[in-house]
Design a protein around this motif. Structure first.
Motif, mmCIF file in Angstrom:
data_model
loop_
_atom_site.group_PDB
_atom_site.id
_atom_site.type_symbol
_atom_site.label_atom_id
_atom_site.label_comp_id
_atom_site.label_asym_id
_atom_site.label_seq_id
_atom_site.Cartn_x
_atom_site.Cartn_y
_atom_site.Cartn_z
ATOM 1 N N VAL A 105 18.345 67.551 -2.022
ATOM 2 C CA VAL A 105 18.022 67.993 -3.387
ATOM 3 C C VAL A 105 18.100 66.812 -4.346
ATOM 4 O O VAL A 105 17.244 66.652 -5.214
ATOM 5 C CB VAL A 105 18.965 69.137 -3.831
ATOM 6 N N ILE A 106 19.098 65.967 -4.173
ATOM 7 C CA ILE A 106 19.230 64.785 -5.032
ATOM 8 C C ILE A 106 18.008 63.889 -4.888
ATOM 9 O O ILE A 106 17.447 63.413 -5.877
ATOM 10 C CB ILE A 106 20.524 64.014 -4.685
ATOM 11 N N GLY A 107 17.557 63.677 -3.650
ATOM 12 C CA GLY A 107 16.368 62.855 -3.421
ATOM 13 C C GLY A 107 15.126 63.456 -4.047
ATOM 14 O O GLY A 107 14.300 62.743 -4.638
ATOM 15 N N GLN A 108 14.953 64.767 -3.921
ATOM 16 C CA GLN A 108 13.809 65.437 -4.520
ATOM 17 C C GLN A 108 13.843 65.318 -6.041
ATOM 18 O O GLN A 108 12.829 65.046 -6.672
ATOM 19 C CB GLN A 108 13.774 66.916 -4.105
ATOM 20 N N ILE A 151 11.733 60.743 14.015
ATOM 21 C CA ILE A 151 12.594 60.676 12.832
ATOM 22 C C ILE A 151 11.983 59.669 11.862
ATOM 23 O O ILE A 151 11.659 58.553 12.254
ATOM 24 C CB ILE A 151 14.026 60.236 13.189
ATOM 25 N N THR A 152 11.810 60.085 10.610
ATOM 26 C CA THR A 152 11.325 59.178 9.577
ATOM 27 C C THR A 152 12.256 59.250 8.373
ATOM 28 O O THR A 152 12.873 60.280 8.117
ATOM 29 C CB THR A 152 9.890 59.542 9.115
ATOM 30 N N HIS A 153 12.337 58.143 7.670
ATOM 31 C CA HIS A 153 13.099 58.111 6.416
ATOM 32 C C HIS A 153 12.623 56.937 5.591
ATOM 33 O O HIS A 153 12.428 55.844 6.080
ATOM 34 C CB HIS A 153 14.609 58.063 6.647
ATOM 35 N N GLY A 154 12.404 57.209 4.320
ATOM 36 C CA GLY A 154 11.976 56.178 3.385
ATOM 37 C C GLY A 154 13.174 55.471 2.777
ATOM 38 O O GLY A 154 14.326 55.746 3.126
ATOM 39 N N PRO A 155 12.926 54.572 1.834
ATOM 40 C CA PRO A 155 14.027 53.817 1.213
ATOM 41 C C PRO A 155 15.056 54.707 0.517
ATOM 42 O O PRO A 155 16.261 54.499 0.665
ATOM 43 C CB PRO A 155 13.325 52.907 0.201
ATOM 44 N N LEU A 156 14.584 55.712 -0.218
ATOM 45 C CA LEU A 156 15.509 56.609 -0.910
ATOM 46 C C LEU A 156 16.297 57.445 0.098
ATOM 47 O O LEU A 156 17.498 57.664 -0.063
ATOM 48 C CB LEU A 156 14.751 57.505 -1.885
ATOM 49 N N GLN A 207 13.986 62.838 8.014
ATOM 50 C CA GLN A 207 13.114 63.951 8.371
ATOM 51 C C GLN A 207 12.916 63.922 9.876
ATOM 52 O O GLN A 207 12.709 62.864 10.460
ATOM 53 C CB GLN A 207 11.740 63.797 7.723
ATOM 54 N N LEU A 208 12.975 65.086 10.482
ATOM 55 C CA LEU A 208 12.731 65.209 11.914
ATOM 56 C C LEU A 208 11.418 65.948 12.093
ATOM 57 O O LEU A 208 11.257 67.057 11.592
ATOM 58 C CB LEU A 208 13.869 65.972 12.597
ATOM 59 N N GLY A 236 15.366 66.375 5.106
ATOM 60 C CA GLY A 236 16.701 66.350 4.532
ATOM 61 C C GLY A 236 17.855 66.560 5.480
ATOM 62 O O GLY A 236 18.912 67.039 5.062
ATOM 63 N N LEU A 237 17.706 66.185 6.741
ATOM 64 C CA LEU A 237 18.844 66.284 7.661
ATOM 65 C C LEU A 237 19.733 65.055 7.500
ATOM 66 O O LEU A 237 19.221 63.941 7.304
ATOM 67 C CB LEU A 237 18.354 66.350 9.111
ATOM 68 N N PRO A 238 21.045 65.219 7.597
ATOM 69 C CA PRO A 238 21.888 64.026 7.622
ATOM 70 C C PRO A 238 21.458 63.133 8.795
ATOM 71 O O PRO A 238 21.089 63.641 9.858
ATOM 72 C CB PRO A 238 23.297 64.588 7.849
ATOM 73 N N GLN A 239 21.463 61.839 8.604
ATOM 74 C CA GLN A 239 20.953 60.892 9.601
ATOM 75 C C GLN A 239 21.583 61.127 10.974
ATOM 76 O O GLN A 239 20.883 61.187 11.977
ATOM 77 C CB GLN A 239 21.222 59.458 9.129
ATOM 78 N N ARG A 240 22.875 61.281 11.028
ATOM 79 C CA ARG A 240 23.569 61.486 12.306
ATOM 80 C C ARG A 240 23.119 62.787 12.976
ATOM 81 O O ARG A 240 22.863 62.823 14.178
ATOM 82 C CB ARG A 240 25.084 61.498 12.082
#
Length: 190
Positions: free
Chosen positions: A49-52, A137-142, A150-151, A166-170
């Motif tokens: 939510v913070i990222g959005q 798995i993808t993730h941008g700078p933010l 994202q999975l 928005g899944l935690p990386q781990r």
């Protein structure tokens, strides 16, 4: 048949939810809603939510800068109309985003992963483990700054492709490894 997740069984297990994820998936209140079924639902990180919100605020600032630039440079007042409309749309989106994020979840069952999202337009997709072709798995700078990813699950049928944001990386890495392991044992011919 749904079963409750068992972390020791890769076919039904899932990452242990952390305190940074939402704790309960919100179910729409209408009588004709899609039922969630039984079993344990996993949800997104609260950081999603913070990222959005950060993304929407950046877009709002760009819109405001464009409107002010046109007004100051050309003394044009017409940009205030589309700028105001876009501002109102993004403001409503900002208000709805936390509720929308809480409606997204996934459940690992015996033979498939079920993904659910949506408040007004609800979508529930079942992805059979044996049909998985790609788990990405993808993730941008933010996303990297916030520690989320994202999975993406891809199958032969385009309509069953799922992206869990928005899944935690781990958790995303554990889920990817679990899904790949289970998909290899249940591979079916096309």
């Amino acid at each position: 048949m749904t079963t409750s997740p068992d972390p020791t069984n890769p076919a039904t297990g899932s990452p242990t939810p952390t305190n940074e994820t939402f704790t309960k998936i919100l179910e729409p209140r209408g009588a004709s809603r899609l039922p969630l079924g039984d079993g344990a639902w996993r949800q997104l990180s609260r950081k999603y939510v913070i990222g959005q919100v950060i993304g929407y605020v950046v877009v709002l600032l760009l819109i405001a800068a464009a409107v002010l630039t046109l007004w100051l440079m050309f003394e044009a007042t017409w940009p205030f109309i589309p700028g105001g409309i876009l501002f109102a749309i993004f403001l409503v989106t900002l208000v709805v985003t936390p509720r929308q994020a809480r409606s997204i979840g996934y459940q690992l069952r015996e033979d498939d992963l079920v993904f659910r999202r949506g408040i007004l337009w609800q979508r529930m997709v079942s992805v059979p483990y044996g049909r998985l072709q790609l788990v990405d798995i993808t993730h941008g700078p933010l996303d990297r700054m916030l520690g989320i990813a994202q999975l993406k699950l891809v199958t032969a049928a385009a309509s069953t492709g799922v992206t869990i944001p928005g899944l935690p990386q781990r958790d995303a890495e554990q889920l990817r490894d679990t899904l790949i392991e289970v998909a290899e044992t249940r591979r079916t011919g096309l």
